[in-house]
Design a protein around this motif. Structure first.
Motif, short mmCIF file in Angstrom:
data_model
loop_
_atom_site.label_atom_id
_atom_site.label_comp_id
_atom_site.label_asym_id
_atom_site.label_seq_id
_atom_site.Cartn_x
_atom_site.Cartn_y
_atom_site.Cartn_z
N THR A 9 -5.91 38.25 60.78
CA THR A 9 -6.42 38.23 59.04
C THR A 9 -5.96 37.07 59.05
OG1 THR A 9 -5.10 40.65 59.60
CG2 THR A 9 -4.89 39.37 56.98
N ALA A 10 -5.05 36.37 59.70
CA ALA A 10 -4.58 35.05 59.47
C ALA A 10 -6.05 33.99 59.72
CB ALA A 10 -3.33 33.98 59.57
N ASN A 11 -6.44 34.26 60.78
CA ASN A 11 -7.60 33.65 61.19
C ASN A 11 -9.07 34.05 60.88
OD1 ASN A 11 -5.67 32.50 63.47
ND2 ASN A 11 -6.64 34.21 64.89
N ILE A 12 -9.41 35.24 60.41
CA ILE A 12 -10.32 34.91 59.41
C ILE A 12 -10.35 34.94 58.49
CG2 ILE A 12 -11.79 36.95 58.07
CD1 ILE A 12 -11.02 38.55 60.78
N PHE A 13 -9.24 34.61 57.48
CA PHE A 13 -8.92 33.96 56.56
C PHE A 13 -9.14 32.53 56.46
CE2 PHE A 13 -6.72 38.11 54.36
CZ PHE A 13 -7.73 38.42 53.86
N ALA A 14 -8.61 32.28 57.15
CA ALA A 14 -8.70 30.47 57.91
C ALA A 14 -9.58 30.09 57.90
CB ALA A 14 -7.99 30.11 58.78
N TYR A 16 -12.97 31.58 56.85
CA TYR A 16 -13.54 31.55 55.67
C TYR A 16 -13.22 31.55 54.40
CZ TYR A 16 -16.19 34.78 59.13
OH TYR A 16 -17.14 34.82 60.28
N GLY A 17 -12.16 31.22 53.71
CA GLY A 17 -11.29 30.80 53.36
C GLY A 17 -10.26 29.48 53.05
N GLY A 18 -10.68 28.95 53.80
CA GLY A 18 -10.92 27.57 54.15
C GLY A 18 -9.29 27.42 54.67
N LYS A 19 -7.98 28.31 53.77
CA LYS A 19 -6.60 28.17 54.58
C LYS A 19 -6.63 29.78 55.06
CE LYS A 19 -4.85 26.80 50.77
NZ LYS A 19 -4.18 25.96 49.32
N ALA A 20 -5.78 29.72 55.72
CA ALA A 20 -5.03 31.02 55.44
C ALA A 20 -4.14 31.83 54.51
CB ALA A 20 -3.97 31.09 56.59
N GLU A 21 -3.70 31.22 53.11
CA GLU A 21 -3.40 31.79 52.46
C GLU A 21 -4.30 31.85 51.27
OE1 GLU A 21 -1.96 28.48 53.48
OE2 GLU A 21 -0.55 29.42 54.50
N ASN A 22 -5.42 31.91 51.17
CA ASN A 22 -6.36 31.97 50.84
C ASN A 22 -7.32 33.58 51.20
OD1 ASN A 22 -8.71 31.63 48.63
ND2 ASN A 22 -9.71 30.32 49.77
N THR A 23 -6.96 34.15 50.75
CA THR A 23 -6.40 35.54 50.82
C THR A 23 -7.64 36.31 49.35
OG1 THR A 23 -4.96 36.68 49.68
CG2 THR A 23 -4.75 36.05 52.30
N GLY A 24 -7.85 35.74 48.78
CA GLY A 24 -9.01 36.38 47.46
C GLY A 24 -10.21 35.28 47.52
N SER A 25 -10.72 34.72 47.94
CA SER A 25 -11.74 33.86 48.26
C SER A 25 -12.37 35.34 48.76
CB SER A 25 -12.17 32.95 49.30
OG SER A 25 -11.99 33.31 50.85
N ILE A 26 -14.04 35.20 48.45
CA ILE A 26 -14.91 35.91 48.15
C ILE A 26 -15.37 36.16 49.16
CG2 ILE A 26 -17.28 37.30 47.55
CD1 ILE A 26 -15.17 37.79 45.75
N GLU A 27 -15.28 35.27 50.55
CA GLU A 27 -16.19 35.00 52.07
C GLU A 27 -15.08 34.96 52.25
OE1 GLU A 27 -15.64 32.23 49.51
OE2 GLU A 27 -17.60 31.82 49.31
N ALA A 28 -13.93 35.11 52.32
CA ALA A 28 -12.53 36.19 53.31
C ALA A 28 -12.59 37.35 53.08
CB ALA A 28 -11.64 34.98 52.83
#
Length: 90
Positions: A9-14, A16-28
């Motif tokens: 999950t952290a890899n997907i967020f990193a 597509y979202g730019g960083k692992a903490e960016n869980t709210g981005s639409i792409e992620a």
């Protein structure tokens, strides 16, 4: 059923979202739903009478469809890049 680990999950967020903490981005969120859909699709193919999983799969597909529609309205270039990267809409 294949569940996503915290690392996956952290890899997907990193990615597509730019960083692992960016869980709210639409792409992620779309990428995460796509990975979950792939895992549950394999489960549903093997277990044809598991109607609870089928229903959950349909809900996830609908959620991804709504998020993609939102992204298409607000960021068309990003939408096109994302569907190309994820391999959707062949």
């Amino acid at each position: 059923m294949a569940y996503l680990t915290k690392e996956q999950t952290a890899n997907i967020f990193a990615e597509y979202g730019g960083k692992a903490e960016n869980t709210g981005s639409i792409e992620a969120q779309i990428a995460l739903l796509t990975e979950r859909i792939k895992g549950i699709s394999a489960h549903v193919k093997d277990n044809k009478k598991d109607f609870s999983s089928q229903r959950g799969l349909m809900q996830m597909v609908g959620q991804r469809k709504r998020l993609l529609a939102y992204m298409q309205r607000h960021n068309l270039q990003g939408y096109r890049a994302l569907i190309e990267k994820l391999g959707l809409r062949k």
